[in-house]
Design a protein around this motif. Structure first.
Motif, PDB file in Angstrom:
ATOM      1  N   SER A 153     -34.777 -31.848   0.701  1.00  0.00           N
ATOM      2  CA  SER A 153     -34.201 -31.596   1.923  1.00  0.00           C
ATOM      3  C   SER A 153     -35.547 -31.275   2.995  1.00  0.00           C
ATOM      4  CB  SER A 153     -33.627 -30.362   1.823  1.00  0.00           C
ATOM      5  OG  SER A 153     -34.427 -29.098   0.931  1.00  0.00           O
ATOM      6  N   VAL A 178     -28.200 -37.693   3.062  1.00  0.00           N
ATOM      7  CA  VAL A 178     -29.091 -36.492   3.726  1.00  0.00           C
ATOM      8  C   VAL A 178     -28.083 -35.549   4.178  1.00  0.00           C
ATOM      9  CG1 VAL A 178     -30.763 -35.941   5.361  1.00  0.00           C
ATOM     10  CG2 VAL A 178     -31.075 -38.026   4.117  1.00  0.00           C
ATOM     11  N   LEU A 181     -26.402 -33.265   1.723  1.00  0.00           N
ATOM     12  CA  LEU A 181     -27.220 -32.488   0.488  1.00  0.00           C
ATOM     13  C   LEU A 181     -27.030 -30.956   0.660  1.00  0.00           C
ATOM     14  CD1 LEU A 181     -30.922 -33.722   0.920  1.00  0.00           C
ATOM     15  CD2 LEU A 181     -29.296 -33.789  -0.853  1.00  0.00           C
TER      16      LEU A 181
END
Length: 215
Positions: A153, A178, A181
């Motif tokens: 992250s 992404v 996440l």
């Protein structure tokens, strides 16, 4: 390292002596061998960005440009290449996927999507670049069957031993991975039969067991 144990029969009743036995030698497994991940050396320079005027248009890769995804234009790297872009002034980093061609202005080396530029505070700014091409991903997995490539992250590219990740789930694209996440998760970069990157999300089960971190 090996450890052997012997169960002694001292002071045991005769009837129980036969129960005494030597425990078989226990061998601890050798450490997992992981070949290093080599990142593509790139020329550093200025990063710029493009936004609303191009939103929804087809890129050179054929995909529609979405200014809210973590993508970029590069003059020559293969589509699907992941580039880690670091703002030299702030140290902030983002990993983007190459989906377009450009920029075509002197000294500029990468054109970021609006979302990627905002993430690291770029207008027209000097950046450091490292690339991970689809070919490099394929080569890594050809020599490693006990590890995977992950993106954390905080936008670090990390090699994880397989036993440090769990709860895998597939993702449609890098940007969607992404965006999905959660705390303690990473984007896993895989390779398909056609040699193109594919993506999943996994939870870090043993965060202290990271093998290599590229920052």
């Amino acid at each position: 390292m090996s450890v052997s144990f012997l169960v002694e029969a001292h002071d045991m009743p005769n009837d129980n002596v036969a129960m005494a036995a030597e425990v078989e030698e226990v061998m601890t497994p050798d450490p997992v061998k992981i070949e290093p991940l080599e990142l593509h050396d790139m020329i550093n320079g200025l990063a710029s960005w493009y936004g609303a005027d191009f939103h929804g248009r087809r890129t050179a890769s054929g995909r529609r440009y979405n200014m809210n995804e973590l993508t970029a234009a590069h003059k020559s790297l293969p589509f699907g290449t992941l580039i880690r872009v670091v703002n030299e002034k702030t140290g902030h980093a983002v990993v983007v996927e190459v989906t377009d061609r450009g920029p075509f202005i002197k000294r500029r080396v990468i054109d970021l999507s609006k979302a990627a530029a905002q993430k690291i505070g770029v207008s027209v700014s000097p950046v450091d670049l490292e690339g991970l091409t689809p070919e490099q991903v394929s080569r890594f997995y050809a020599s490693n069957d006990s590890a995977v490539i992950g993106i954390t992250s905080d936008m670090s590219i990390v090699v994880f031993p397989n036993n440090t990740l769990t709860d895998f789930r597939e993702a449609d694209s890098y940007s969607k991975a992404v965006a999905s996440l959660k705390a303690g998760e990473v984007v896993v970069v895989k390779t398909s039969e056609k040699g193109k990157p594919s993506y999943a999300i996994a939870r870090i089960a043993q965060p202290d067991e990271l093998a290599y971190v590229f920052q």
